[in-house]
Scaffold this motif. Structure first.
Motif, short mmCIF file in Angstrom:
data_model
loop_
_atom_site.label_atom_id
_atom_site.label_comp_id
_atom_site.label_asym_id
_atom_site.label_seq_id
_atom_site.Cartn_x
_atom_site.Cartn_y
_atom_site.Cartn_z
N GLU A 182 33.30 30.96 42.32
CA GLU A 182 33.91 32.30 42.30
C GLU A 182 33.90 32.89 40.90
O GLU A 182 33.76 34.09 40.72
CB GLU A 182 35.36 32.21 42.79
CG GLU A 182 35.50 32.39 44.28
CD GLU A 182 36.93 32.13 44.74
OE1 GLU A 182 37.23 32.48 45.88
OE2 GLU A 182 37.74 31.55 43.97
N LYS A 183 34.09 31.99 39.93
CA LYS A 183 34.09 32.46 38.54
C LYS A 183 32.68 32.86 38.11
O LYS A 183 32.50 33.69 37.24
CB LYS A 183 34.61 31.36 37.61
CG LYS A 183 36.10 31.16 37.73
CD LYS A 183 36.58 30.12 36.73
CE LYS A 183 37.97 29.65 37.09
NZ LYS A 183 38.22 28.29 36.65
N SER A 221 31.80 36.89 41.37
CA SER A 221 32.92 37.35 42.20
C SER A 221 32.47 38.20 43.38
O SER A 221 33.27 38.55 44.24
CB SER A 221 33.89 38.16 41.32
OG SER A 221 33.20 39.27 40.77
N GLU A 222 31.17 38.53 43.44
CA GLU A 222 30.68 39.35 44.56
C GLU A 222 30.38 38.52 45.80
O GLU A 222 30.13 39.06 46.87
CB GLU A 222 29.40 40.10 44.13
CG GLU A 222 29.64 41.12 43.02
CD GLU A 222 28.35 41.75 42.51
OE1 GLU A 222 27.27 41.48 43.08
OE2 GLU A 222 28.43 42.51 41.53
#
Lengths: 78, 337
Positions: B87-88, B91-92
């Motif tokens: 996710e880091k 983030s899309e």
């Protein structure tokens, strides 16, 4: 007749080589050659080992002089 | 400028290709040596939805090859740690976490929700399961496997092409994982990255997908070979007609008179036949110890003899069992080869 046999994975390990030239008289199918190559090797499941002849998966072909045979065990690691 | 600018510049991608990636859903089964690098590149490329499936926890011995994990993650669930890390990175991307194993019951239902499956597993049972479920759900899957310094790679069930069962019709008992044989971290790194490349080609509909071909890589020799594989329609038809074929590999016990306790996970193979064999995974012992006979000798085994030793400690110290004997050397020592 001469064919080159290539070993992979645990087959190469059991055979202690990755390749050899086998010489024999008469005719052999790919699976007969496999049985000959694996004879005496400590491999539990010989049935799972697949055969390729000239880079084609095939165990029924009758071998010709100069063919390249590969013995392919399945791998599980990841 | 788009974060994907450098790949959109390629004619094989372009804005349309990037849109395809954004709409694509990829399921990664097994977030380990193969799944970690594959996930990082797919996330980097902007694949819109990624399913991360792994029921395992991060172990210290994973860190040399499972590059999503850090020292502070030891003991934590792999799928969740991977999600937080990825996710880091982007983030899309939408993530779905499955902290459960793929089973005969859930396989088809989960796989149906994705476009492509990437196989990051380390056992034959799950590979056959993925294969069969992909046949039923009509999805392609990208296979890779490792034995020491060698790897195999292929794309199965792609546009009605050959499947894993067309190469290896039957499963085998020689279920040897990287844990057992050893592996250099780079090899799953290479194969996982190649798997990600195949996934991208499938989604983009470009290039030559490695379907109908088995790629063999020997990292130490630096050699590669491609073997052509043909479809075995009978193998595929069997699955279409009968559904997922369970892979239970039977074996015979040398002495079937004794009681045995198998503390391995349910999917571990081979399974000894016999009425006096109990299978209670180590993690379930405290719930199910009452099923174990306490008035006669019981031989406790696992794959290597380590987990069974732990199991005996638990059963002895916490539940007062004094009739348990460890099978040193694991299952291979008590079965007929």
């Amino acid at each position: 007749m001469k064919v080159t046999v290539k070993y992979f994975g645990l087959v190469a390990e059991a055979a202690e080589k990755s390749e050899e030239v086998m010489e024999f008289d008469g005719t052999l199918t790919a699976s007969e050659l496999k049985a000959k190559c694996l004879n005496g090797l400590s491999i539990t499941d010989k049935e799972s080992i697949q055969i390729a002849v000239n880079q084609n998966l095939d165990d029924k072909t009758t071998l010709k002089d100069g063919d390249e045979v590969a013995l392919l065990p399945p791998f599980a690691g990841g | 400028m788009s974060r994907y600018d450098r790949q959109i510049k390629l004619k094989e991608v372009g804005p349309e290709g990037q849109e395809k990636l954004r709409n694509a859903k990829v399921l990664i089964v097994g977030v380990g040596g193969l799944g970690c690098p594959a996930a990082m590149y797919l996330v980097g490329a902007g694949v819109g939805t990624i399913g991360l499936m792994d029921h395992d926890r991060v172990d210290k011995s994973n860190l040399h090859r499972q590059i999503l994990f850090q020292e502070l993650d030891i003991g934590k669930p792999k799928a969740m740690v991977a999600k937080k890390r990825l996710e880091k990175q982007n983030s899309e991307v939408q993530f779905k976490v499955y902290e459960e194993p793929l089973t005969m019951e859930n396989a088809k239902k989960i796989i149906q929700q994705y476009d492509v499956v990437l196989d990051g597993t380390d056992n034959f049972e799950t590979k056959y399961l993925i294969n069969d479920a992909c046949i039923l759900a009509n999805k392609p899957w990208v296979f890779a496997s490792i034995y020491k310094n060698e790897g195999q790679l292929s794309v199965f069930n792609y546009q009605n092409g050959p499947t894993y069962r067309c190469v290896f019709p039957k499963s085998t008992r020689e279920n040897i994982s990287c844990e057992a044989t050893g592996v250099l971290g780079v090899l799953p790194g290479i194969l996982g990255t190649l798997q990600a490349a195949e996934v991208l080609k499938i989604i983009l509909g470009t290039g030559e997908v490695l379907s109908g071909k088995l790629k063999l890589i020997n990292m130490m020799r630096g050699s590669e070979q491609i073997i052509k594989i043909n479809k075995r329609p009978d193998e595929v038809e069997k699955i279409r007609e009968n559904g997922i074929a369970p892979v239970y590999i039977d074996c015979d016990l040398k002495n079937a008179e004794h009681w045995y306790l198998d503390v391995r996970e349910v999917f571990e193979q081979p399974k000894p036949k016999g009425k006096k064999v109990l299978n209670i995974p180590l993690s379930d012992l405290t719930l199910r110890y009452r099923e174990i006979p306490n008035n006669q000798e019981v031989f406790v085994f696992c794959q290597s003899g380590k987990r069974s030793k732990n199991a005996i400690e638990i059963l002895k110290n916490e539940f007062g069992f004094h009739n348990l004997k460890n099978v040193e050397g694991g299952i291979e020592t008590i079965i007929d080869a």
